[in-house]
Design an enzyme around this catalytic site. Structure first.
Site, PDB file in Angstrom:
ATOM      1  N   SER A 119       0.659  -1.126  -0.020  1.00  0.00           N
ATOM      2  CA  SER A 119      -0.185   0.028   0.253  1.00  0.00           C
ATOM      3  C   SER A 119       1.619   1.187  -0.248  1.00  0.00           C
ATOM      4  O   SER A 119       0.378   2.178  -0.203  1.00  0.00           O
ATOM      5  CB  SER A 119      -1.023  -0.497   1.017  1.00  0.00           C
ATOM      6  OG  SER A 119       0.221  -0.113   2.819  1.00  0.00           O
ATOM      7  N   HIS A 140      -3.629  -4.555  -5.493  1.00  0.00           N
ATOM      8  CA  HIS A 140      -4.144  -4.132  -4.085  1.00  0.00           C
ATOM      9  C   HIS A 140      -5.296  -4.132  -3.747  1.00  0.00           C
ATOM     10  O   HIS A 140      -6.437  -2.908  -4.482  1.00  0.00           O
ATOM     11  CB  HIS A 140      -4.001  -2.751  -4.450  1.00  0.00           C
ATOM     12  CG  HIS A 140      -3.948  -1.324  -2.452  1.00  0.00           C
ATOM     13  ND1 HIS A 140      -4.005  -0.229  -2.170  1.00  0.00           N
ATOM     14  CD2 HIS A 140      -3.818  -1.883  -1.549  1.00  0.00           C
ATOM     15  CE1 HIS A 140      -4.397  -0.117  -1.558  1.00  0.00           C
ATOM     16  NE2 HIS A 140      -3.383  -1.000  -0.898  1.00  0.00           N
ATOM     17  N   GLU A 152      -6.915  -2.254  -6.804  1.00  0.00           N
ATOM     18  CA  GLU A 152      -7.154  -1.285  -8.163  1.00  0.00           C
ATOM     19  C   GLU A 152      -4.946  -2.523  -8.127  1.00  0.00           C
ATOM     20  O   GLU A 152      -4.828  -3.145  -7.326  1.00  0.00           O
ATOM     21  CB  GLU A 152      -5.794  -0.156  -6.845  1.00  0.00           C
ATOM     22  CG  GLU A 152      -6.584   0.603  -6.259  1.00  0.00           C
ATOM     23  CD  GLU A 152      -5.338   1.689  -5.595  1.00  0.00           C
ATOM     24  OE1 GLU A 152      -5.923   2.835  -5.511  1.00  0.00           O
ATOM     25  OE2 GLU A 152      -5.221   1.760  -5.045  1.00  0.00           O
ATOM     26  N   ASN A 190      -5.781   5.379  -0.791  1.00  0.00           N
ATOM     27  CA  ASN A 190      -4.845   6.013  -0.562  1.00  0.00           C
ATOM     28  C   ASN A 190      -3.958   7.301  -0.354  1.00  0.00           C
ATOM     29  O   ASN A 190      -4.154   7.803   0.692  1.00  0.00           O
ATOM     30  CB  ASN A 190      -3.129   4.670   0.302  1.00  0.00           C
ATOM     31  CG  ASN A 190      -4.259   3.718   1.176  1.00  0.00           C
ATOM     32  OD1 ASN A 190      -5.151   3.671   0.984  1.00  0.00           O
ATOM     33  ND2 ASN A 190      -2.850   2.210   0.989  1.00  0.00           N
TER      34      ASN A 190
HETATM   35  N1  CAA Z   1     -14.352  -9.377   7.287  1.00  0.00           N
HETATM   36  C1  CAA Z   1     -14.996 -10.351   6.695  1.00  0.00           C
HETATM   37  N2  CAA Z   1     -17.157  -9.674   6.361  1.00  0.00           N
HETATM   38  C2  CAA Z   1     -16.731  -8.190   6.960  1.00  0.00           C
HETATM   39  C3  CAA Z   1     -15.658  -8.274   7.602  1.00  0.00           C
HETATM   40  C4  CAA Z   1     -14.823  -8.030   7.521  1.00  0.00           C
HETATM   41  N3  CAA Z   1     -13.579  -7.824   8.511  1.00  0.00           N
HETATM   42  N4  CAA Z   1     -16.334  -7.033   8.376  1.00  0.00           N
HETATM   43  C5  CAA Z   1     -17.809  -6.805   8.237  1.00  0.00           C
HETATM   44  N5  CAA Z   1     -17.549  -7.928   7.608  1.00  0.00           N
HETATM   45  C6  CAA Z   1     -19.357  -8.000   6.194  1.00  0.00           C
HETATM   46  C7  CAA Z   1     -20.389  -8.482   7.279  1.00  0.00           C
HETATM   47  O1  CAA Z   1     -20.709  -9.822   6.885  1.00  0.00           O
HETATM   48  C8  CAA Z   1     -21.527  -8.195   5.994  1.00  0.00           C
HETATM   49  O2  CAA Z   1     -21.654  -8.767   5.438  1.00  0.00           O
HETATM   50  P1  CAA Z   1     -23.006  -9.238   4.402  1.00  0.00           P
HETATM   51  O3  CAA Z   1     -22.874  -7.631   4.368  1.00  0.00           O
HETATM   52  O4  CAA Z   1     -23.114 -10.346   3.526  1.00  0.00           O
HETATM   53  O5  CAA Z   1     -24.163  -9.469   5.070  1.00  0.00           O
HETATM   54  C9  CAA Z   1     -21.200  -6.677   5.988  1.00  0.00           C
HETATM   55  O6  CAA Z   1     -19.666  -6.856   5.537  1.00  0.00           O
HETATM   56  C10 CAA Z   1     -21.313  -5.385   6.299  1.00  0.00           C
HETATM   57  O7  CAA Z   1     -20.656  -5.625   7.834  1.00  0.00           O
HETATM   58  P2  CAA Z   1     -21.529  -4.954   9.335  1.00  0.00           P
HETATM   59  O8  CAA Z   1     -23.112  -5.276   8.876  1.00  0.00           O
HETATM   60  O9  CAA Z   1     -20.865  -5.882  10.433  1.00  0.00           O
HETATM   61  O10 CAA Z   1     -20.870  -4.039   9.758  1.00  0.00           O
HETATM   62  P3  CAA Z   1     -20.663  -2.624   8.252  1.00  0.00           P
HETATM   63  O11 CAA Z   1     -22.107  -2.685   7.717  1.00  0.00           O
HETATM   64  O12 CAA Z   1     -20.783  -1.578   9.878  1.00  0.00           O
HETATM   65  O13 CAA Z   1     -19.680  -2.343   7.381  1.00  0.00           O
HETATM   66  C11 CAA Z   1     -17.990  -2.414   6.990  1.00  0.00           C
HETATM   67  C12 CAA Z   1     -18.806  -2.896   8.232  1.00  0.00           C
HETATM   68  C13 CAA Z   1     -17.645  -3.018   5.563  1.00  0.00           C
HETATM   69  C14 CAA Z   1     -16.481  -2.268   7.232  1.00  0.00           C
HETATM   70  C15 CAA Z   1     -17.714  -0.784   6.077  1.00  0.00           C
HETATM   71  O14 CAA Z   1     -17.662  -0.249   8.035  1.00  0.00           O
HETATM   72  C16 CAA Z   1     -17.018  -0.154   5.374  1.00  0.00           C
HETATM   73  O15 CAA Z   1     -16.923  -0.237   4.166  1.00  0.00           O
HETATM   74  N6  CAA Z   1     -16.140   0.633   6.158  1.00  0.00           N
HETATM   75  C17 CAA Z   1     -15.450   1.433   5.480  1.00  0.00           C
HETATM   76  C18 CAA Z   1     -13.914   0.889   5.601  1.00  0.00           C
HETATM   77  C19 CAA Z   1     -13.166   1.390   4.530  1.00  0.00           C
HETATM   78  O16 CAA Z   1     -13.099   2.281   4.007  1.00  0.00           O
HETATM   79  N7  CAA Z   1     -11.620   0.281   4.546  1.00  0.00           N
HETATM   80  C20 CAA Z   1     -10.795   0.631   3.008  1.00  0.00           C
HETATM   81  C21 CAA Z   1      -9.675   0.890   4.304  1.00  0.00           C
HETATM   82  S1  CAA Z   1      -7.817   1.270   3.649  1.00  0.00           S
HETATM   83  C22 CAA Z   1      -7.194   0.105   2.688  1.00  0.00           C
HETATM   84  O17 CAA Z   1      -7.589  -0.676   3.384  1.00  0.00           O
HETATM   85  C23 CAA Z   1      -6.062   0.550   1.662  1.00  0.00           C
HETATM   86  C24 CAA Z   1      -4.263   0.256   2.783  1.00  0.00           C
HETATM   87  O18 CAA Z   1      -3.844   0.222   1.874  1.00  0.00           O
HETATM   88  C25 CAA Z   1      -4.214   1.005   4.182  1.00  0.00           C
END
Ligand code: CAA
Length: 506
Positions: A119, A140, A152, A190
């Site tokens: 990343s 990514h 990505e 990012n």
């Molecule tokens: N592993 C697997 N599945 C997961 C999970 C995990 N850790 N966390 C949540 N889920 C799944 C759930 O099982 C659920 O699936 P279904 O819809 O199929 O039932 C779905 O995701 C939604 O989960 P929740 O209802 O429990 O929770 P939520 O609605 O609050 O969503 C989230 C959780 C998807 C994480 C949401 O909050 C979100 O989109 N957050 C933003 C995350 C983000 O920005 N990620 C990118 C970070 S940057 C990066 O990663 C790059 C880097 O290089 C740093």
């Protein structure tokens, strides 16, 4: 080449998630992790993610068993001799990644594709040290990998286009959306996300707003799935710091220079969820306190002022909307500052201006009782003291907003208040990325909706907010803080003055 068998090297949070994605897509996966304890932890994470899907009725127990059955555990890279594609997800240190790729050169078929999930490091630098740099590519994924749909696909000047095509094709087969980008620090997502998260940390450490208010501003106020501090805890503070350091080296400037608090927390081992604490303590972290109890402290009557009385239609509309909400909650609303006593509410917009409104209404003797309220949307109000507002008046104003059915954040009377001060510089960075030709508006919007769960991409958010409004807030922030990072880019100014959108609407 159609990719059928894959290796995943490194089974931390991301590695386990990526292995799950491949196995769910029907591929045979060999998961390699030299440390047996880390291997066991990674396999347990994969199993618990599948269990969660079964519990939610997304997979049957039989499907979950089939997926788990496609993942073979291994302790050494030699077990990847037959892989079509190997993705390395080892720690973000160039020396470690290079060593892994050198060993993969020896262990794998000469036509195998090597992908890095880095990343922050340069894919070009990683590729250049290998025997077949044309077949080294960035792939990514985003956390949580099984959920976020963006991949990505990062190409370098050395990349063989056929390898890029195979990896993009695979991402599509896995149900992901590939966005192909060239090798530049932070790629698309990012490079936009981290400076925004860093800005949130800086607002926290300078006392601009509280931790909970910063997070609530962006979830309730901007519709993002997580507040920035909660998201930093998810990504990991150490990972975030590493990405920012690379961005700071490549681009320079305050947006990328890591906030001191981010560095201090990382030094202290408070790395976020994975270490049990970051900005919040886990497992309970990030839960926003309930405000419902505040409503009892709301006054029965208030005086309502326009920010600049009668100056523009938007300000009159804001005051009318607030008056309607307060009246609906049974609160008596007077518009005459000479007549009443008690709380004075100024129906401010995103530019603020509580004291100006009080002065304009010749109600200077009521300054201590005057509080700005900005209706961000149907759910959230920004409650804004002037430097002269009393603590009692602030409490009453928050109670009033809660009684009117709103949630609140407290923001200083500065351009953008809290929601705008965080959001507009972030949207500005997206416009600047389009302006400098690195990514198209549609790629920027796809990256942030599919990679970070945004309800709409930042370019679309800018167009919907109105470019003139965005330019005005950014210019006011630029004037207030003198930081060129807030200056609206020429493309935004030009489109704003021509009345055009940044992205064509289909
Ligand atoms: N592993 C697997 N599945 C997961 C999970 C995990 N850790 N966390 C949540 N889920 C799944 C759930 O099982 C659920 O699936 P279904 O819809 O199929 O039932 C779905 O995701 C939604 O989960 P929740 O209802 O429990 O929770 P939520 O609605 O609050 O969503 C989230 C959780 C998807 C994480 C949401 O909050 C979100 O989109 N957050 C933003 C995350 C983000 O920005 N990620 C990118 C970070 S940057 C990066 O990663 C790059 C880097 O290089 C740093």
């Amino acid at each position: 080449m159609e990719i059928r068998t894959v290796g995943v090297v490194g089974l931390g949070t991301m590695g386990a998630g990526i292995a799950e994605v491949f196995a769910r897509g029907g591929l045979a996966v060999t998961a390699v992790e030299a440390d047996p304890q880390a291997l066991a932890r990674g396999m347990a994470a994969l199993a618990s993610s599948l269990d969660r899907a079964v519990k939610r009725g997304k997979l049957t127990p039989a499907q979950s068993g089939e997926i788990a059955g496609r993942v073979t555990q291994a302790g050494k890279l030699a077990d990847l001799a037959g892989a079509d594609l190997v993705v390395e997800v080892v720690p973000e240190q160039l020396a470690i990644k290079r060593q892994v790729l050198t060993e993969l050169d020896r262990a794998c078929r000469p036509d195998a594709i090597f992908a890095t999930n880095t990343s922050s490091l340069s894919v070009t630098t990683i590729a250049a040290g290998t025997a077949h740099p044309g077949r080294v590519i960035g792939m990514h994924f985003f956390n949580p990998a099984p959920v976020m749909r963006l991949v990505e696909v990062v190409t370098t000047v050395l990349t063989d286009p056929a390898a890029a095509g195979s990896v993009s094709g695979l991402a599509e087969r896995l149900g992901k959306t590939p966005v192909q980008v060239s090798d530049r620090a932070g790629f698309v997502a990012n490079a936009l996300l981290l400076p925004y998260l860093n800005h949130a940390v800086r607002l926290l450490e300078t006392g601009y707003a509280t931790r909970e208010d910063i997070d609530r501003a962006m979830t309730l106020g901007a519709g993002l799935p997580m507040g920035p501090l909660t998201l930093l805890d998810l990504i990991g503070l150490d990972t975030s710091l590493a990405v920012l350091e690379v961005l700071a080296r490549e681009f320079g400037g305050t947006r990328y220079t890591p906030a001191s608090l981010l560095r201090r927390l990382t030094d202290a081992g408070r790395l976020g969820r994975k270490s049990g604490a970051g900005f919040y303590a886990y497992p309970d972290g990030g839960q926003v306190p309930d405000e419902a109890g505040l409503a009892a402290g709301a006054p029965g009557a208030v005086t309502l002022l326009d920010p600049v009385a009668g100056a523009d239609a938007a300000s009159a509309g804001r005051a009318a909307a607030l008056a309607g909400l307060l009246a609906g909650a049974g609160i008596e609303v007077s518009r005459d500052p000479a007549a009443g006593s008690g709380l004075v509410v100024v129906a401010i917009g995103a530019m603020g201006g509580v004291l100006d409104a009080v002065a304009e209404a010749e109600a200077g003797d009521r300054s201590a009782d005057a509080v700005g309220i900005r209706l961000v949307n149907a759910e959230l109000a920004e409650v804004v003291p002037s430097p002269l507002t009393s603590a009692v008046a602030m409490d009453k104003a928050r109670a009033l907003a809660v009684k009117a059915g709103l949630r609140t954040v407290t923001a200083p009377d500065r351009p953008g208040l809290l929601v705008g001060a965080l959001l507009y510089p972030h949207l500005r960075d997206a416009a600047a990325m389009v302006a400098d030709g690195y990514a198209r508006p549609s790629d920027v919007d796809s990256a942030m909706t599919l990679g970070c769960g945004y309800p709409r991409g930042p370019i679309r958010m800018l167009d919907e907010a109105g470019l003139a409004q965005a330019a005005a807030i950014l210019s006011a922030m630029h004037a207030a803080y003198g930081d060129p990072a807030f200056a609206p880019p020429p493309l935004l100014m030009a489109c704003a003055s021509a009345g055009l959108a940044l992205a064509p609407r289909g």
